[in-house]
Design a protein around this motif. Structure first.
Motif, PDB file in Angstrom:
ATOM      1  N   LEU A   1     -21.843 -52.216 110.256  1.00 31.52           N
ATOM      2  CA  LEU A   1     -22.529 -50.953 109.709  1.00 31.52           C
ATOM      3  C   LEU A   1     -23.676 -51.607 108.420  1.00 31.52           C
ATOM      4  CD1 LEU A   1     -23.208 -47.844 108.726  1.00 31.52           C
ATOM      5  CD2 LEU A   1     -21.156 -48.348 107.237  1.00 31.52           C
ATOM      6  N   ALA A   2     -24.983 -51.362 108.507  1.00 30.97           N
ATOM      7  CA  ALA A   2     -25.640 -51.542 107.549  1.00 30.97           C
ATOM      8  C   ALA A   2     -25.923 -50.397 106.704  1.00 30.97           C
ATOM      9  CB  ALA A   2     -26.831 -52.352 108.030  1.00 30.97           C
TER      10      ALA A   2
ATOM     11  N   GLN B   1     -29.315 -63.000 106.475  1.00 32.07           N
ATOM     12  CA  GLN B   1     -28.260 -64.194 106.598  1.00 32.07           C
ATOM     13  C   GLN B   1     -26.634 -63.490 106.630  1.00 32.07           C
ATOM     14  OE1 GLN B   1     -28.942 -66.572 103.095  1.00 32.07           O
ATOM     15  NE2 GLN B   1     -30.470 -67.942 104.336  1.00 32.07           N
ATOM     16  N   ALA B   2     -26.744 -62.485 105.871  1.00 32.67           N
ATOM     17  CA  ALA B   2     -25.203 -61.825 106.201  1.00 32.67           C
ATOM     18  C   ALA B   2     -25.280 -61.103 107.569  1.00 32.67           C
ATOM     19  CB  ALA B   2     -24.970 -60.630 104.847  1.00 32.67           C
ATOM     20  N   LEU B   3     -26.181 -60.403 107.935  1.00 35.15           N
ATOM     21  CA  LEU B   3     -26.199 -60.047 109.321  1.00 35.15           C
ATOM     22  C   LEU B   3     -25.729 -61.096 110.313  1.00 35.15           C
ATOM     23  CD1 LEU B   3     -29.386 -57.624 108.826  1.00 35.15           C
ATOM     24  CD2 LEU B   3     -26.911 -56.801 108.632  1.00 35.15           C
TER      25      LEU B   3
ATOM     26  N   ILE C   1     -19.994 -55.069 107.043  1.00 34.85           N
ATOM     27  CA  ILE C   1     -20.706 -54.059 106.484  1.00 34.85           C
ATOM     28  C   ILE C   1     -21.480 -54.793 105.489  1.00 34.85           C
ATOM     29  CG2 ILE C   1     -20.779 -52.095 104.604  1.00 34.85           C
ATOM     30  CD1 ILE C   1     -17.912 -51.503 105.601  1.00 34.85           C
ATOM     31  N   VAL C   2     -22.949 -54.701 105.666  1.00 30.63           N
ATOM     32  CA  VAL C   2     -24.075 -55.177 104.673  1.00 30.63           C
ATOM     33  C   VAL C   2     -24.984 -54.045 103.961  1.00 30.63           C
ATOM     34  CG1 VAL C   2     -25.899 -56.759 104.564  1.00 30.63           C
ATOM     35  CG2 VAL C   2     -23.998 -57.208 106.328  1.00 30.63           C
TER      36      VAL C   2
ATOM     37  N   ARG D   1     -27.374 -46.872 108.143  1.00 32.15           N
ATOM     38  CA  ARG D   1     -27.274 -45.595 107.494  1.00 32.15           C
ATOM     39  C   ARG D   1     -28.034 -45.619 106.351  1.00 32.15           C
ATOM     40  NH1 ARG D   1     -21.390 -44.388 105.280  1.00 32.15           N
ATOM     41  NH2 ARG D   1     -20.927 -44.640 107.473  1.00 32.15           N
ATOM     42  N   ILE D   2     -28.931 -44.685 106.269  1.00 35.30           N
ATOM     43  CA  ILE D   2     -29.909 -44.522 105.055  1.00 35.30           C
ATOM     44  C   ILE D   2     -29.215 -43.714 104.180  1.00 35.30           C
ATOM     45  CG2 ILE D   2     -32.228 -44.166 104.363  1.00 35.30           C
ATOM     46  CD1 ILE D   2     -32.289 -46.416 106.260  1.00 35.30           C
TER      47      ILE D   2
END
Length: 154
Positions: A10-11, A79-81, A87-88, A115-116
């Motif tokens: 999830l971002a 980079q985290a993705l 979760i980022v 998710r915005i």
């Protein structure tokens, strides 16, 4: 993670004026995670351009570094993705779509559900005044209103 999240990744892209409660929302979200996931999220999953302005524990905004820091924040997020962090979170104001479209595109390209999360109504004058009173970085009402004028709803 909800059952609708097929990838399990999830971002979250935060949107809102300074002082709207974005960081508070993120803290409340972290509290819903397991202790180990919360620690990992705090250490490797939250990205805020404002955090790059902190020097010796003090927020020191420098407009000349703003563009550089936005690019650096995006790089850290990507980079985290790429590390497949579960979760980022991008915790920026993101008033206009162009400000977060690279975050959204990168997350989708790497298989994340996006998710915005919009906090408050940036176009509401009472909300703008509240944000001016409670933001942590001393952003004055005139600048809050200027930022709000850039807001793009979908």
């Amino acid at each position: 993670m909800s059952e609708g999240d097929k990838s399990g990744k999830l971002a979250i892209i935060m949107r809102g004026l300074p002082g709207s409660g974005k960081s508070h929302w993120v803290e409340q979200f972290i509290l819903t995670q397991t202790p180990n996931d919360a620690i990992a999220l705090r250490q490797r999953g939250i990205f805020s351009t404002d955090a790059l302005f902190i020097e010796d524990g003090e927020y020191r905004f420098n407009v000349r570094k703003l563009s550089q820091y936005h690019q650096q924040n995006l790089t850290f997020f990507i980079q985290a993705l790429s590390r497949n962090e579960p979760i980022v979170i991008c915790d920026n104001t993101n008033m206009a779509h162009w400000e977060f479209m690279a975050y959204e595109a990168a997350a989708k390209a790497l298989g994340y559900q996006v998710r915005i999360v919009l906090i408050g109504n940036p176009t509401d004058s009472a909300h703008q005044e509240l944000c001016a009173r409670r933001n942590r970085h001393g952003v004055p009402i005139a600048q809050i209103r200027s930022m709000a004028a850039q807001f793009q709803a979908f």
